[in-house]
Motif scaffolding. Structure first.
Motif, PDB file in Angstrom:
ATOM      1  N   VAL A   1      12.374  10.583  55.174  1.00 29.21           N
ATOM      2  CA  VAL A   1      10.986  10.664  54.696  1.00 29.21           C
ATOM      3  C   VAL A   1      10.146   9.525  55.256  1.00 29.21           C
ATOM      4  O   VAL A   1      10.489   8.351  55.105  1.00 29.21           O
ATOM      5  CB  VAL A   1      10.929  10.621  53.151  1.00 29.21           C
ATOM      6  N   GLU A   2       9.045   9.894  55.894  1.00 28.48           N
ATOM      7  CA  GLU A   2       8.050   8.914  56.327  1.00 28.48           C
ATOM      8  C   GLU A   2       6.918   8.912  55.306  1.00 28.48           C
ATOM      9  O   GLU A   2       6.297   9.947  55.053  1.00 28.48           O
ATOM     10  CB  GLU A   2       7.489   9.273  57.710  1.00 28.48           C
ATOM     11  N   ILE A   3       6.654   7.760  54.711  1.00 25.05           N
ATOM     12  CA  ILE A   3       5.620   7.652  53.676  1.00 25.05           C
ATOM     13  C   ILE A   3       4.274   7.350  54.319  1.00 25.05           C
ATOM     14  O   ILE A   3       4.143   6.436  55.134  1.00 25.05           O
ATOM     15  CB  ILE A   3       5.982   6.561  52.658  1.00 25.05           C
ATOM     16  N   GLN A   4       3.258   8.123  53.929  1.00 23.47           N
ATOM     17  CA  GLN A   4       1.887   7.904  54.377  1.00 23.47           C
ATOM     18  C   GLN A   4       1.054   7.489  53.171  1.00 23.47           C
ATOM     19  O   GLN A   4       0.909   8.259  52.224  1.00 23.47           O
ATOM     20  CB  GLN A   4       1.303   9.176  54.988  1.00 23.47           C
ATOM     21  N   VAL A   5       0.513   6.278  53.212  1.00 28.66           N
ATOM     22  CA  VAL A   5      -0.311   5.769  52.116  1.00 28.66           C
ATOM     23  C   VAL A   5      -1.767   5.738  52.551  1.00 28.66           C
ATOM     24  O   VAL A   5      -2.096   5.170  53.596  1.00 28.66           O
ATOM     25  CB  VAL A   5       0.129   4.356  51.688  1.00 28.66           C
ATOM     26  N   MET A   6      -2.639   6.354  51.755  1.00 23.43           N
ATOM     27  CA  MET A   6      -4.061   6.399  52.106  1.00 23.43           C
ATOM     28  C   MET A   6      -4.938   6.004  50.930  1.00 23.43           C
ATOM     29  O   MET A   6      -4.586   6.256  49.776  1.00 23.43           O
ATOM     30  CB  MET A   6      -4.450   7.817  52.562  1.00 23.43           C
ATOM     31  N   GLU A   7      -6.069   5.419  51.252  1.00 25.39           N
ATOM     32  CA  GLU A   7      -7.111   5.169  50.251  1.00 25.39           C
ATOM     33  C   GLU A   7      -7.502   6.504  49.638  1.00 25.39           C
ATOM     34  O   GLU A   7      -7.442   7.540  50.293  1.00 25.39           O
ATOM     35  CB  GLU A   7      -8.296   4.483  50.937  1.00 25.39           C
ATOM     36  N   TYR A   8      -7.905   6.474  48.363  1.00 24.42           N
ATOM     37  CA  TYR A   8      -8.051   7.716  47.596  1.00 24.42           C
ATOM     38  C   TYR A   8      -8.958   8.747  48.271  1.00 24.42           C
ATOM     39  O   TYR A   8      -8.631   9.937  48.336  1.00 24.42           O
ATOM     40  CB  TYR A   8      -8.576   7.398  46.190  1.00 24.42           C
ATOM     41  N   GLY A   9     -10.110   8.318  48.778  1.00 21.02           N
ATOM     42  CA  GLY A   9     -11.032   9.251  49.414  1.00 21.02           C
ATOM     43  C   GLY A   9     -10.415   9.922  50.630  1.00 21.02           C
ATOM     44  O   GLY A   9     -10.562  11.133  50.844  1.00 21.02           O
ATOM     45  N   SER A  10      -9.691   9.145  51.439  1.00 22.09           N
ATOM     46  CA  SER A  10      -9.029   9.693  52.634  1.00 22.09           C
ATOM     47  C   SER A  10      -7.882  10.610  52.238  1.00 22.09           C
ATOM     48  O   SER A  10      -7.636  11.637  52.886  1.00 22.09           O
ATOM     49  CB  SER A  10      -8.512   8.556  53.512  1.00 22.09           C
ATOM     50  N   TYR A  11      -7.187  10.235  51.167  1.00 18.43           N
ATOM     51  CA  TYR A  11      -6.100  11.069  50.637  1.00 18.43           C
ATOM     52  C   TYR A  11      -6.625  12.443  50.219  1.00 18.43           C
ATOM     53  O   TYR A  11      -6.061  13.482  50.578  1.00 18.43           O
ATOM     54  CB  TYR A  11      -5.460  10.336  49.457  1.00 18.43           C
ATOM     55  N   ILE A  12      -7.738  12.456  49.470  1.00 16.79           N
ATOM     56  CA  ILE A  12      -8.336  13.720  49.030  1.00 16.79           C
ATOM     57  C   ILE A  12      -8.736  14.564  50.238  1.00 16.79           C
ATOM     58  O   ILE A  12      -8.493  15.773  50.290  1.00 16.79           O
ATOM     59  CB  ILE A  12      -9.562  13.459  48.129  1.00 16.79           C
ATOM     60  N   GLN A  13      -9.355  13.925  51.215  1.00 12.60           N
ATOM     61  CA  GLN A  13      -9.793  14.651  52.413  1.00 12.60           C
ATOM     62  C   GLN A  13      -8.609  15.276  53.137  1.00 12.60           C
ATOM     63  O   GLN A  13      -8.689  16.418  53.602  1.00 12.60           O
ATOM     64  CB  GLN A  13     -10.548  13.692  53.345  1.00 12.60           C
ATOM     65  N   GLN A  14      -7.508  14.536  53.227  1.00 15.75           N
ATOM     66  CA  GLN A  14      -6.332  15.023  53.935  1.00 15.75           C
ATOM     67  C   GLN A  14      -5.734  16.257  53.259  1.00 15.75           C
ATOM     68  O   GLN A  14      -5.425  17.246  53.919  1.00 15.75           O
ATOM     69  CB  GLN A  14      -5.274  13.911  54.003  1.00 15.75           C
ATOM     70  N   ILE A  15      -5.590  16.204  51.935  1.00 16.40           N
ATOM     71  CA  ILE A  15      -4.951  17.336  51.259  1.00 16.40           C
ATOM     72  C   ILE A  15      -5.888  18.537  51.174  1.00 16.40           C
ATOM     73  O   ILE A  15      -5.433  19.677  51.158  1.00 16.40           O
ATOM     74  CB  ILE A  15      -4.423  16.947  49.853  1.00 16.40           C
ATOM     75  N   GLU A  16      -7.205  18.280  51.153  1.00 11.54           N
ATOM     76  CA  GLU A  16      -8.146  19.401  51.131  1.00 11.54           C
ATOM     77  C   GLU A  16      -8.247  20.092  52.483  1.00 11.54           C
ATOM     78  O   GLU A  16      -8.715  21.216  52.581  1.00 11.54           O
ATOM     79  CB  GLU A  16      -9.523  18.924  50.667  1.00 11.54           C
ATOM     80  N   ASN A  17      -7.788  19.411  53.528  1.00 11.11           N
ATOM     81  CA  ASN A  17      -7.779  19.993  54.871  1.00 11.11           C
ATOM     82  C   ASN A  17      -6.392  20.467  55.297  1.00 11.11           C
ATOM     83  O   ASN A  17      -6.180  20.783  56.471  1.00 11.11           O
ATOM     84  CB  ASN A  17      -8.313  18.974  55.884  1.00 11.11           C
TER      85      ASN A  17
END
Length: 524
Positions: free
Chosen positions: A396-412
């Motif tokens: 598993v490679e963990i990707q940590v993102m700031e909340y706004g970027s995290y939301i954008q990533q999962i919505e795309n």
């Protein structure tokens, strides 16, 4: 003559002192302090309330907000709804004073008189219609549209009466109308500058939007013309402070007053402090490990099932969350209508996990990416999951993102696995089931699993129109069992909501949806 002038001067100074005292105390002999005024009755008003939070809001338009942290800035503060929840989750009047169900498809609402929006526009039936017409207009593109998509028409009877007509019965209608999605917006903004609602909200609430410095702070001011009992503080500042330790230090020093993002490792410190207090309550939210079911290797149900068997969920609750919250069995809190204890999560079984991976053709190992926001507990959970999955040959490679970027990533749909959570704003199972699992909710509305199952869609739609509670519960149980069989997610935790606040703060509480209740808060 000199003596007379001296007497005149003394008299003048005495009057001046009295006048100055009058200005500082007011008509009720109030005493000034650093954060506000204390009346003769002991109530404290005025001052600035500082709320420190991990991340900034992603937007302030209720028709586009899909996360509780953003909704928390405006819901019940800038914006109001036709009705609201009280502390016991009962419906109480707000912008509507009365409502009644005429039949399965018709609801009548009597509106409050004498209310104005922050831009001076009167609140009336036309404002209600303009709000829901915008939400339901396909051209608006609101991810919240389907939550109220059964509204076929809002009929304005007169300024103080509207009728909401439905295309089909909808059991959770009132609960949605009482939530952020039911916020009533300024019709002037809707007509003239609708795009500005994302950064400049205009409602009828006890606080008026003042400013938003992106990445730094959002400021709301007391609405001095509020129709009801006015807010006790002069302003609220939602300040972005990414570091957990810094937020806590600010509360302890008095630089800030409230934070609803509390590291579980700091509970003992807070409870032992004479400067801070901890608010705890069972929440309506759930936390889970989710799969993007449309991308390899998680488009293979056996891979998802293998991961599900390999996660030792109890270890996460105790090791990561310090037993704050309870072990979840489904993606619905026990506090939510429609929950079932009969649907069981996958038990911890490493051998079964390895067997399923082999059947899926991954007996030589597999590499995957796990996305999480930058909240400390979520990062810790990701590391535990990484360690646990290593035991079955999953790298598993963990990707940590700031909340706004995290939301954008999962919505795309730019993720494979994610650590996510879903808050419930209504207390009704439809809010979980439709938003998390219905194919119409894929992407921004909440289905970040990108899961599509016609059988589940049909069950969720049945539950929406079923008016008999026991039948609705059975439908939800059937849907949740299919979702579990399809291994769409791994349920981890039912939330216990935490907030830390300064001992200089009174009358603060969190509701079960994790909304900060600030109108009656005072600062000493």
């Amino acid at each position: 003559m000199k003596k007379f002038k001296w007497i005149q001067m003394i008299a003048f100074v005495s009057v001046l002192v009295l006048l100055l005292q009058g200005c500082s105390t007011g008509n009720s002999a109030e005493k000034e302090n650093k954060s506000g005024k204390e009346t003769a009755s002991g109530d404290k008003t005025g001052g600035e309330l500082v709320v420190v939070r991990l991340s900034d809001a992603t937007g302030l338009d209720p028709h586009f907000i899909t996360d509780i942290p953003s909704a928390n800035v405006v819901h019940g503060k800038v914006y109001e709804t036709l009705l609201a929840f009280d502390k016991d989750r009962n419906f109480v009047p707000l912008l509507a004073t009365e409502w009644k169900q005429v039949d399965d498809l018709t609801w009548d609402f009597t509106l409050r008189e004498g209310v104005k929006f922050h831009d001076g526009t009167p609140f009336n039936g036309e404002a209600v219609k303009a709000t829901f017409d915008r939400l339901l207009d396909p051209a608006t593109g609101s991810p919240q549209k389907d939550k109220l998509g059964m509204i076929s028409e809002v009929v304005v009877v007169d300024d103080t009466h509207v009728t909401i007509k439905l295309s089909t019965p909808y059991a959770p209608l009132l609960s949605i109308l009482a939530s952020n999605e039911g916020s009533i917006l300024s019709p002037k903004m809707i007509q003239e500058t609708p795009d500005e609602l994302a950064t400049h909200p205009v409602g009828t609430g006890p606080f008026v939007f003042d400013s938003w410095k992106s990445g730094q702070a959002i400021t709301l001011n007391k609405n001095k013309d509020y129709w009801g009992e006015k807010a006790k503080v002069d302003s609220v500042v939602f300040k972005v402070v990414p570091e957990d330790a810094t937020r806590l230090a600010m509360i302890e020093s008095g630089e800030a007053h409230i934070s609803d993002q509390v590291p579980v490792t700091e509970i003992e410190r807070i409870e032992n402090s004479d400067k801070m207090s901890l608010f705890r309550t069972d929440g309506l939210a759930v936390e889970y490990l989710g799969f993007n079911t449309t991308v390899a290797p998680f488009d293979n149900v056996k891979v998802r099932q293998a991961i599900s068997y390999a996660i030792e969920r109890e270890a996460i609750i105790s090791g990561v969350y310090n037993n704050v919250g309870t072990l979840a069995n489904v993606a619905m809190s026990p506090q939510v209508f429609g929950y079932s204890a009969e649907v069981k999560a996958y038990p911890y079984d490493v051998n079964k996990a390895k067997e399923l991976l082999q059947e899926a053709g991954f007996d030589k190992g597999i590499k995957v990416k796990l996305l999480t926001s930058d909240r400390k507990e979520r990062i810790n959970m990701a590391e535990v999951v990484q360690s646990q999955l290593k035991g079955i040959g999953v790298d598993v490679e963990i990707q940590v993102m700031e909340y706004g970027s995290y939301i954008q990533q999962i919505e795309n749909s730019e993720h494979q696995m994610l650590i996510g959570g879903w808050g419930n704003a209504t207390g009704d199972g439809d809010y979980n089931q439709y938003n998390l699992f219905h194919s119409a909710s894929v992407g921004a509305p909440g289905n970040h699993f990108y899961y599509q199952n016609p059988v589940v869609d049909n069950l969720i739609e049945q539950a929406r129109v079923e008016t008999e509670p026991s039948k609705r519960e059975e439908i939800y149980k059937e849907a949740m069992q299919i979702e579990m069989d399809d291994a769409v997610y791994v349920p981890i935790r039912n939330y216990e909501l935490l907030a830390v606040y300064s001992n200089n703060v009174d009358n603060f509480w969190l509701d079960a949806s994790n909304y900060l209740m600030l109108k009656d808060v005072t600062v000493k």
